[in-house]
Design a protein around this motif. Structure first.
Motif, PDB file in Angstrom:
ATOM      1  N   TYR A  52       0.615  -1.738   0.147  1.00 23.60           N
ATOM      2  CA  TYR A  52      -0.043  -0.147   0.090  1.00 23.60           C
ATOM      3  C   TYR A  52       0.695   1.064  -0.242  1.00 23.60           C
ATOM      4  N   LEU A  53       0.479   2.169  -1.077  1.00 25.08           N
ATOM      5  CA  LEU A  53       1.193   3.775  -0.787  1.00 25.08           C
ATOM      6  C   LEU A  53       0.042   4.416  -0.740  1.00 25.08           C
ATOM      7  N   SER A  54       1.208   5.451   0.729  1.00 25.19           N
ATOM      8  CA  SER A  54       0.378   6.636   1.783  1.00 25.19           C
ATOM      9  C   SER A  54       0.018   8.184   0.346  1.00 25.19           C
ATOM     10  N   ILE A  55      -0.322   8.028  -0.119  1.00 28.00           N
ATOM     11  CA  ILE A  55      -1.112   9.487  -1.180  1.00 28.00           C
ATOM     12  C   ILE A  55      -1.308  10.420  -0.373  1.00 28.00           C
ATOM     13  N   ASP A  56       0.437  11.039  -0.340  1.00 31.00           N
ATOM     14  CA  ASP A  56      -0.605  13.098   0.499  1.00 31.00           C
ATOM     15  C   ASP A  56      -0.137  14.534  -0.553  1.00 31.00           C
ATOM     16  N   PRO A  57      -0.455  15.263   0.014  1.00 30.10           N
ATOM     17  CA  PRO A  57      -0.532  16.187  -0.477  1.00 30.10           C
ATOM     18  C   PRO A  57       1.420  16.689  -1.072  1.00 30.10           C
ATOM     19  N   THR A  58       1.639  16.481   0.175  1.00 28.14           N
ATOM     20  CA  THR A  58       3.327  16.705  -0.410  1.00 28.14           C
ATOM     21  C   THR A  58       4.109  16.205  -1.206  1.00 28.14           C
ATOM     22  N   ILE A  59       3.552  15.134  -1.760  1.00 23.43           N
ATOM     23  CA  ILE A  59       4.447  14.518  -3.328  1.00 23.43           C
ATOM     24  C   ILE A  59       4.206  15.551  -3.942  1.00 23.43           C
ATOM     25  N   ARG A  60       3.027  15.985  -4.567  1.00 29.77           N
ATOM     26  CA  ARG A  60       3.013  16.985  -6.121  1.00 29.77           C
ATOM     27  C   ARG A  60       4.593  18.072  -5.277  1.00 29.77           C
ATOM     28  N   THR A  61       4.723  18.583  -4.708  1.00 31.18           N
ATOM     29  CA  THR A  61       6.007  19.578  -3.663  1.00 31.18           C
ATOM     30  C   THR A  61       7.258  18.949  -4.308  1.00 31.18           C
ATOM     31  N   TRP A  62       7.300  17.598  -4.215  1.00 34.80           N
ATOM     32  CA  TRP A  62       8.717  17.093  -4.560  1.00 34.80           C
ATOM     33  C   TRP A  62       8.384  16.279  -6.049  1.00 34.80           C
ATOM     34  N   MET A  63       7.253  16.663  -6.310  1.00 35.47           N
ATOM     35  CA  MET A  63       7.673  16.821  -8.276  1.00 35.47           C
ATOM     36  C   MET A  63       8.074  17.842  -8.634  1.00 35.47           C
ATOM     37  N   ASP A  64       8.027  19.270  -8.103  1.00 38.27           N
ATOM     38  CA  ASP A  64       8.299  20.261  -8.959  1.00 38.27           C
ATOM     39  C   ASP A  64      10.098  20.917  -8.643  1.00 38.27           C
ATOM     40  N   ASP A  65      10.460  21.251  -9.338  1.00 34.48           N
ATOM     41  CA  ASP A  65      11.599  21.292  -9.462  1.00 34.48           C
ATOM     42  C   ASP A  65      12.247  23.009  -8.778  1.00 34.48           C
ATOM     43  N   ALA A  66      12.041  22.436  -7.319  1.00 32.94           N
ATOM     44  CA  ALA A  66      12.392  24.035  -6.193  1.00 32.94           C
ATOM     45  C   ALA A  66      12.633  23.619  -5.371  1.00 32.94           C
ATOM     46  N   PRO A  67      13.343  24.618  -4.598  1.00 30.48           N
ATOM     47  CA  PRO A  67      14.186  24.241  -3.188  1.00 30.48           C
ATOM     48  C   PRO A  67      12.675  23.667  -2.037  1.00 30.48           C
ATOM     49  N   GLY A  68      12.706  23.055  -1.187  1.00 26.25           N
ATOM     50  CA  GLY A  68      12.121  22.165  -0.423  1.00 26.25           C
ATOM     51  C   GLY A  68      12.829  22.081   0.507  1.00 26.25           C
ATOM     52  N   TYR A  69      12.273  20.832   1.655  1.00 25.68           N
ATOM     53  CA  TYR A  69      12.904  20.387   2.569  1.00 25.68           C
ATOM     54  C   TYR A  69      13.444  19.133   2.483  1.00 25.68           C
ATOM     55  N   LEU A  70      13.068  18.441   1.287  1.00 30.30           N
ATOM     56  CA  LEU A  70      13.311  17.069   0.653  1.00 30.30           C
ATOM     57  C   LEU A  70      14.138  18.080  -0.419  1.00 30.30           C
ATOM     58  N   PRO A 124       4.057  -3.430  13.786  1.00 34.36           N
ATOM     59  CA  PRO A 124       4.010  -4.775  15.156  1.00 34.36           C
ATOM     60  C   PRO A 124       2.400  -6.075  14.365  1.00 34.36           C
ATOM     61  N   PRO A 125       2.274  -7.050  14.203  1.00 33.81           N
ATOM     62  CA  PRO A 125       1.375  -7.683  13.963  1.00 33.81           C
ATOM     63  C   PRO A 125      -0.223  -7.511  14.574  1.00 33.81           C
ATOM     64  N   GLY A 126      -1.191  -7.572  13.960  1.00 32.27           N
ATOM     65  CA  GLY A 126      -1.944  -7.458  13.717  1.00 32.27           C
ATOM     66  C   GLY A 126      -2.896  -5.910  12.740  1.00 32.27           C
ATOM     67  N   ILE A 127      -1.904  -5.245  13.130  1.00 30.28           N
ATOM     68  CA  ILE A 127      -2.450  -3.681  12.598  1.00 30.28           C
ATOM     69  C   ILE A 127      -2.933  -3.125  11.485  1.00 30.28           C
ATOM     70  N   ASP A 128      -3.775  -2.788  11.124  1.00 29.11           N
ATOM     71  CA  ASP A 128      -4.323  -2.880   9.581  1.00 29.11           C
ATOM     72  C   ASP A 128      -3.402  -1.262   9.128  1.00 29.11           C
ATOM     73  N   PRO A 129      -3.088  -2.084   7.980  1.00 32.15           N
ATOM     74  CA  PRO A 129      -2.330  -1.443   7.147  1.00 32.15           C
ATOM     75  C   PRO A 129      -3.019   0.170   7.107  1.00 32.15           C
ATOM     76  N   GLY A 130      -4.100   0.344   6.209  1.00 24.42           N
ATOM     77  CA  GLY A 130      -4.602   1.995   6.355  1.00 24.42           C
ATOM     78  C   GLY A 130      -4.316   2.313   7.819  1.00 24.42           C
TER      79      GLY A 130
END
Length: 342
Positions: A52-70, A124-130
């Motif tokens: 499963y992938l976590s989809i977060d708004p910050t991913i869009r900012t990482w796609m820009d060629d601009a200074p950021g925290y990553l 830990p085992p048994g925790i829902d990935p969501g």
């Protein structure tokens, strides 16, 4: 309940950044490589089958060629994102085969994980990935530290949350109730979302920014002004709330999702109200709180088990639809945490 399966294939799919997006991502922005060979882990590494992938708004900012925290995602690189998966091969003692792990896995079916302690978290085992990706993950922690450390609500305070039906905003409102807030107002983008905020999550009021006069409704629901504004949206919504601050208000700048796809982002016009109301507006990054995650996660897990915090996951099936899932965050097509089932 989301589940994981771990079967290794010879080749795998991955989504690469093909071009810098202008606005929403599309077929020109992303490319699918389905011929990559599944790598063998080196000493100190583990091979993770991404579930499963976590989809977060910050991913869009990482796609820009601009200074950021990553650093920006490079052209031709796998799109960066958090994810959860199962270890299927390992040469790292702390990442045994069969373990479920969370970390920066990226938009791909397999990822090599570094065995360094800070790189991956064993779930830990048994925790829902969501739950791991949402309320106990980065979005839940963002709500927790943004509200408690930056917003600092006091008993009886009026708290307003923009993007309130999203993964972070929906938790912020519920945390505000636990902290003793007097009035909690959520701003969202549909009648169904507003109904969920009030009837399902216990917000006192919800404002539909698509159909209602937001400044008028803020004045109506917050007659004594806003003590804490938790902003995920920016733009006109931020300006409307700045115009109705209470004395010594705290404005938490978590995100500005209304501006991420704009070529010329618009800043606040009503910022002088910070002077008039002797208020404070402060941004934060969740990366600054990583060392405090374990304690906060234990507390949050307790509230989830007690029913004090409800959560919802919006699951999109198929790695090939990861770009569509990201766009949901900007079109308002999701309620709760967006997750891609790879």
């Amino acid at each position: 309940m989301l589940c994981l399966t771990g079967r290794v294939t010879d080749t795998y799919r991955r989504i690469l950044l093909a071009a810098r997006p202008r606005g929403l991502v599309d077929d020109t922005t992303l490319s699918i490589d389905d011929s990559a060979t599944v790598p063998e882990p080196a000493e100190g590494q583990a091979l993770v089958k991404v579930g499963y992938l976590s989809i977060d708004p910050t991913i869009r900012t990482w796609m820009d060629d601009a200074p950021g925290y990553l650093p920006p995602i490079g052209i031709g690189e796998v799109v960066r994102s958090g994810g959860i998966g199962e270890v299927v091969a390992s040469r790292a003692d702390n990442l045994p085969v069969g373990a479920t792990v969370f970390g920066m896995l990226g938009w791909q079916e397999y990822a090599l994980a570094d065995g360094a302690e800070s790189a991956m978290t064993v779930v830990p085992p048994g925790i829902d990935p969501g739950v791991v990706l949402g309320v106990l993950g980065v979005t839940g922690m963002t709500a927790y530290f943004g509200l408690k450390d930056i917003g600092r609500p006091r008993p009886g305070d009026t708290v307003v949350v923009s993007g309130a039906a999203g993964a972070t905003g929906s938790v912020v409102g519920q945390l505000a109730r636990i902290e003793g807030a007097g009035t909690i107002v959520g701003i969202a983008g549909s009648a169904d979302k507003c109904a969920w905020l009030v009837d399902g999550l216990g917000f006192d009021h919800a404002i539909d920014y698509r159909t209602e006069d937001v400044p008028a409704r803020i004045r109506e629901t917050c007659p004594k002004g806003i003590d804490v504004f938790f902003d995920n949206v920016g733009g006109d919504i931020l300006d409307a709330c700045l115009a109705n601050l209470a004395m010594h208000a705290r404005v938490v700048l978590c995100g500005a999702i209304s501006q991420y796809n704009e070529e010329r982002p618009v800043g606040p016009r009503n910022y002088l109200q910070l002077i008039v109301k002797r208020a404070r507006m402060e941004g934060f990054l969740i990366l600054d709180y990583l060392d405090r995650f374990p304690t906060a996660q234990v507390e949050m897990a307790g509230w989830v088990m007690e029913g004090k915090i409800q959560h919802r996951e919006h699951v999109v099936s198929g790695l090939e639809h990861a770009g569509d899932a990201l766009n949901l965050l900007f079109s308002g097509g999701n309620t709760g945490k967006v997750v891609v089932a790879v």
